[in-house]
Design a protein around this motif. Structure first.
Motif, PDB file in Angstrom:
ATOM      1  N   GLN A 135       0.850  -1.358   0.050  1.00 13.11           N
ATOM      2  CA  GLN A 135      -0.048   0.107  -0.027  1.00 13.11           C
ATOM      3  C   GLN A 135       0.761   1.395  -0.007  1.00 13.11           C
ATOM      4  O   GLN A 135       1.924   1.223   0.775  1.00 13.11           O
ATOM      5  N   ARG A 136       0.523   1.998  -0.867  1.00 17.68           N
ATOM      6  CA  ARG A 136       1.249   3.583  -0.766  1.00 17.68           C
ATOM      7  C   ARG A 136       0.455   4.513  -0.023  1.00 17.68           C
ATOM      8  O   ARG A 136      -0.672   4.137   0.471  1.00 17.68           O
ATOM      9  N   PRO A 137       0.865   5.552   0.581  1.00 17.00           N
ATOM     10  CA  PRO A 137       0.121   6.501   1.465  1.00 17.00           C
ATOM     11  C   PRO A 137      -1.043   6.960   0.852  1.00 17.00           C
ATOM     12  O   PRO A 137      -2.117   7.270   1.702  1.00 17.00           O
ATOM     13  N   GLY A 138      -1.096   6.983  -0.485  1.00 19.38           N
ATOM     14  CA  GLY A 138      -2.455   7.415  -1.126  1.00 19.38           C
ATOM     15  C   GLY A 138      -2.676   6.651  -2.271  1.00 19.38           C
ATOM     16  O   GLY A 138      -1.529   6.401  -2.929  1.00 19.38           O
ATOM     17  N   SER A 139      -3.818   6.119  -2.569  1.00 18.61           N
ATOM     18  CA  SER A 139      -4.188   5.646  -3.918  1.00 18.61           C
ATOM     19  C   SER A 139      -4.499   6.447  -5.129  1.00 18.61           C
ATOM     20  O   SER A 139      -4.960   5.845  -6.253  1.00 18.61           O
ATOM     21  N   TYR A 140      -4.268   7.652  -4.833  1.00 11.77           N
ATOM     22  CA  TYR A 140      -4.581   8.589  -5.909  1.00 11.77           C
ATOM     23  C   TYR A 140      -3.334   8.797  -6.943  1.00 11.77           C
ATOM     24  O   TYR A 140      -2.414   8.451  -6.681  1.00 11.77           O
ATOM     25  N   VAL A 141      -4.056   8.748  -8.259  1.00 13.37           N
ATOM     26  CA  VAL A 141      -3.130   8.985  -9.459  1.00 13.37           C
ATOM     27  C   VAL A 141      -3.293  10.295 -10.235  1.00 13.37           C
ATOM     28  O   VAL A 141      -4.568  10.937 -10.130  1.00 13.37           O
ATOM     29  N   VAL A 142      -2.439  10.993 -10.720  1.00 10.70           N
ATOM     30  CA  VAL A 142      -2.385  12.153 -11.408  1.00 10.70           C
ATOM     31  C   VAL A 142      -2.049  11.924 -12.584  1.00 10.70           C
ATOM     32  O   VAL A 142      -0.896  11.454 -13.178  1.00 10.70           O
ATOM     33  N   LEU A 143      -2.910  12.152 -13.831  1.00 13.75           N
ATOM     34  CA  LEU A 143      -2.894  11.969 -15.189  1.00 13.75           C
ATOM     35  C   LEU A 143      -2.121  13.068 -15.843  1.00 13.75           C
ATOM     36  O   LEU A 143      -2.782  14.174 -15.827  1.00 13.75           O
ATOM     37  N   LYS A 144      -1.033  12.989 -16.197  1.00  9.54           N
ATOM     38  CA  LYS A 144      -0.375  14.053 -16.708  1.00  9.54           C
ATOM     39  C   LYS A 144      -0.301  13.967 -18.542  1.00  9.54           C
ATOM     40  O   LYS A 144       0.224  12.802 -19.075  1.00  9.54           O
ATOM     41  N   TYR A 145      -1.189  14.849 -18.914  1.00  5.47           N
ATOM     42  CA  TYR A 145      -1.327  14.670 -20.453  1.00  5.47           C
ATOM     43  C   TYR A 145      -0.157  15.635 -20.969  1.00  5.47           C
ATOM     44  O   TYR A 145      -0.049  16.955 -20.684  1.00  5.47           O
ATOM     45  N   VAL A 146       0.619  15.120 -21.845  1.00  2.00           N
ATOM     46  CA  VAL A 146       1.716  15.991 -22.478  1.00  2.00           C
ATOM     47  C   VAL A 146       1.487  15.965 -24.054  1.00  2.00           C
ATOM     48  O   VAL A 146       1.282  14.960 -24.593  1.00  2.00           O
ATOM     49  N   ARG A 147       1.234  17.321 -24.349  1.00  2.00           N
ATOM     50  CA  ARG A 147       0.651  17.633 -25.722  1.00  2.00           C
ATOM     51  C   ARG A 147       1.691  18.486 -26.360  1.00  2.00           C
ATOM     52  O   ARG A 147       2.243  19.498 -26.327  1.00  2.00           O
ATOM     53  N   PRO A 148       2.520  17.767 -27.350  1.00  2.00           N
ATOM     54  CA  PRO A 148       3.605  18.418 -28.019  1.00  2.00           C
ATOM     55  C   PRO A 148       2.881  19.822 -28.827  1.00  2.00           C
ATOM     56  O   PRO A 148       2.071  19.256 -29.798  1.00  2.00           O
ATOM     57  N   MET A 149       3.940  20.765 -29.022  1.00  2.00           N
ATOM     58  CA  MET A 149       3.434  21.970 -29.971  1.00  2.00           C
ATOM     59  C   MET A 149       4.540  21.725 -31.186  1.00  2.00           C
ATOM     60  O   MET A 149       5.563  21.526 -31.096  1.00  2.00           O
ATOM     61  N   ILE A 150       3.942  21.624 -32.311  1.00  2.00           N
ATOM     62  CA  ILE A 150       5.000  21.770 -33.703  1.00  2.00           C
ATOM     63  C   ILE A 150       4.448  22.644 -34.510  1.00  2.00           C
ATOM     64  O   ILE A 150       3.698  23.576 -34.520  1.00  2.00           O
ATOM     65  N   LYS A 151       5.741  22.987 -35.055  1.00  2.00           N
ATOM     66  CA  LYS A 151       5.731  24.003 -36.016  1.00  2.00           C
ATOM     67  C   LYS A 151       6.330  23.758 -37.432  1.00  2.00           C
ATOM     68  O   LYS A 151       7.107  22.924 -37.636  1.00  2.00           O
ATOM     69  N   ARG A 152       5.371  23.745 -38.536  1.00  2.00           N
ATOM     70  CA  ARG A 152       5.545  23.120 -39.581  1.00  2.00           C
ATOM     71  C   ARG A 152       6.574  24.211 -40.249  1.00  2.00           C
ATOM     72  O   ARG A 152       6.330  25.342 -40.401  1.00  2.00           O
ATOM     73  N   LEU A 153       7.545  23.445 -41.164  1.00  2.00           N
ATOM     74  CA  LEU A 153       8.733  24.372 -41.629  1.00  2.00           C
ATOM     75  C   LEU A 153       8.083  25.057 -42.746  1.00  2.00           C
ATOM     76  O   LEU A 153       8.680  26.204 -43.205  1.00  2.00           O
ATOM     77  N   ASP A 154       7.053  24.324 -43.636  1.00  2.00           N
ATOM     78  CA  ASP A 154       6.832  24.883 -44.752  1.00  2.00           C
ATOM     79  C   ASP A 154       5.775  26.144 -44.659  1.00  2.00           C
ATOM     80  O   ASP A 154       5.898  27.117 -45.353  1.00  2.00           O
ATOM     81  N   THR A 155       5.044  26.197 -43.670  1.00  2.00           N
ATOM     82  CA  THR A 155       3.753  27.144 -43.414  1.00  2.00           C
ATOM     83  C   THR A 155       4.353  27.778 -42.172  1.00  2.00           C
ATOM     84  O   THR A 155       3.490  29.026 -41.980  1.00  2.00           O
TER      85      THR A 155
END
Length: 524
Positions: A135-155
């Protein structure tokens, strides 16, 4: 001299004193039972006084007197199934948990004998597995959503994926947290302030007010499902109704209002807890409506409001034998022999119901057995009660007199179940279901507002119905909270637990946490 003085005492005064003594004896026995005795109404049959005890010689043995007459008793033959206990095992490789629900972390334990050896110097021929519950001190979980930002080289255009849309727009709470929060509150009766303390111990810093806000917003999403379930119950021909008090709303500083939670149960194992501020008949009208189905039956206890409602709408009013039995249990301290006689006859009625349950009888077969075996017992009981009243040897204030009067006044309602196989012998089904409200009162004590009491009723209606239909409440809530926003309102009844089980239970909608746990188990 004293005898002469007693002879001059008026009979009315003498009867009043006897009634007061009987009432005090009844109260004393009640307090003794609360402090030292069992509060169960289950009848305990005394053991056979002729049964031998340890150290006692057995009658008929070689050392006993041959002239002693032995008493023989013929008992009905029966078969007893002995429970087979599983043999204890010390095999640590056998799982003791549901591997589809519990995340597993694999820890490799190296073999000391292989230390310093090259891979070509030994061969792995198998493995042994051991499990340990951690058992851990808490059973809660944090969902970390990683969303990459992209830059198109042509536009030179910059883009980024949108954040996943939650059940509550703009909220930091995942649907899995919302479901767990409400289940902890309503099923395990864990107040929000205790959940807040547990979150803090797990390193999660949120305000207690935030928990209340997201709970209210989530329950508001579920209210249409509750209303659809209540509408379904109102169409039931046989309905069970009861009421239980709950503290809700501030009457004045330091004093809470007392409202009533009205559980209503239909024929299809659905229940709704409707909250109203009082116990009057007008609230029963609001809960059940004034358009009952054809040949409707209202099954309740002896509260007069139910009888008035049934008479006004022309319903058949069925009464509860468990409440009738309870009155005779209370009278045992005053008239033990006569009360026991009544309890024996009521127990015989329940024996018939056990036979019906064991043989899985329904419809006409159930009706025929009640008519042939239970009805004669009921008629015998009421004939015996009339005979006791004819003796005129009981004070009106005696608990035994009140018990007999309770049964005789409700004779017609108590006999309804004999002619209607859809009516149970008692209202114990709804009595068991409403226990969640008293259990909640013992933990979170009261609802700060009447709106809070209404929302407790909404949640308990869905969670208790899930239990009646053998549905996992967590899976149900996670699914319907995501599904309700896209489900047609005209088919909202499909999201009630009874309809949800055949339609969606085999492939429910999951939270993102479920995917991470599944991937973790696959990796393990």
């Amino acid at each position: 001299m004293q005898s002469a003085q007693l002879d001059t005492v008026p009979k009315a005064q003498y009867d009043a004193v006897l009634g007061e003594v009987a009432q005090l004896r009844h109260q004393l026995e009640w307090f003794r039972r609360q402090l030292f005795g069992s509060k169960s109404e289950k009848r305990l049959i005394p053991e056979n006084p002729e049964q031998g005890i340890l150290g006692q010689e057995f009658i008929g043995s070689e050392d006993s007197d041959s002239n002693v007459l032995t008493k023989t008793t013929t008992v009905a033959g029966h078969e007893r199934k002995s429970g087979v206990k599983p043999a204890p095992t010390t095999d640590e490789s056998i799982p003791f948990f549901d591997e589809s629900k519990v995340p597993v972390e694999v820890i490799e334990v190296p073999c000391r004998e292989a230390a310093g050896l090259a891979p070509d110097q030994y061969e792995v021929i198998g493995q042994k597995v051991s499990h340990r519950l951690a058992q851990r001190p808490g059973s809660y979980v944090v969902l970390k959503y990683v969303r990459p930002m992209i830059k198109r080289l042509d536009t030179q255009a910059i883009s980024c994926a949108k954040a996943p849309v939650g059940v509550l727009e703009g909220s930091r709470a995942d649907v899995s947290f919302l479901a767990g929060l409400l289940i902890d509150k309503c099923t395990y009766h864990l107040p929000f302030y205790r959940q807040h303390q547990r979150l803090a111990a797990a390193g999660i810093k949120v305000s207690r007010a935030w928990l209340t806000q997201i709970a209210q917003s989530t329950i508001a999403l579920l209210e249409p499902i509750y209303e659809a379930q209540l509408a379904s119950i109102r169409t039931s021909r046989v309905k069970l109704v009861d009421e239980t008090p709950i503290k809700a709303g501030l009457a004045r500083p330091g004093k809470m209002k007392t409202g009533q939670m009205w559980p209503i149960m239909g024929e299809q194992d659905e229940i709704c807890f409707a909250f109203y501020p009082g116990r009057g008949g007008q609230y029963l009208d609001m809960a059940l409506g004034d358009k009952p189905p054809h040949k409707a039956v209202l099954h309740t206890d002896g509260y007069a409001v139910y009888a008035n409602y049934a008479a006004r709408l022309g319903l058949t009013h069925a009464q509860c034998w468990a409440h009738c039995r309870r009155e005779f249990v209370r009278a045992q301290s005053i008239e033990p022999e006569r009360a026991e006689k009544a309890l024996e006859m009521i127990a015989a009625l329940y024996a018939v119901e056990r036979t019906i349950a064991e043989q899985h009888l329904q419809g006409e077969q159930k009706h025929a057995l009640r008519q042939s075996e239970a009805k004669p017992i009921v008629e015998q009981l009421f004939a015996w009660i009339n005979k006791q009243f004819d003796k005129q040897g009981f004070l009106p204030s005696s608990p035994f007199t009140k018990a007999m009067a309770y049964a005789r006044e409700r004779k017609e309602g108590l006999m309804v179940y004999l002619d209607d196989p859809d009516v149970a012998i008692d209202t114990n089904a709804i009595e068991r279901a409403l226990r969640v409200i008293p259990m909640g009162r013992k933990n979170w004590l009261f609802c700060w507002t009447e709106l809070g009491a209404q929302q407790i009723g909404v949640m308990q209606s869905l969670l208790v119905t899930c239990k009646l239909h053998d549905i996992e409440p967590y899976d149900y809530l996670v699914d319907v909270l995501q599904r309700i926003s896209e489900h047609p309102y005209s088919n909202i009844e499909d999201l009630t637990p009874r309809r949800w089980k055949p339609l969606f239970a085999n492939n429910p909608m999951r939270s993102a946490l479920h995917q991470t746990v599944a991937n973790g188990n696959n990796a393990a």
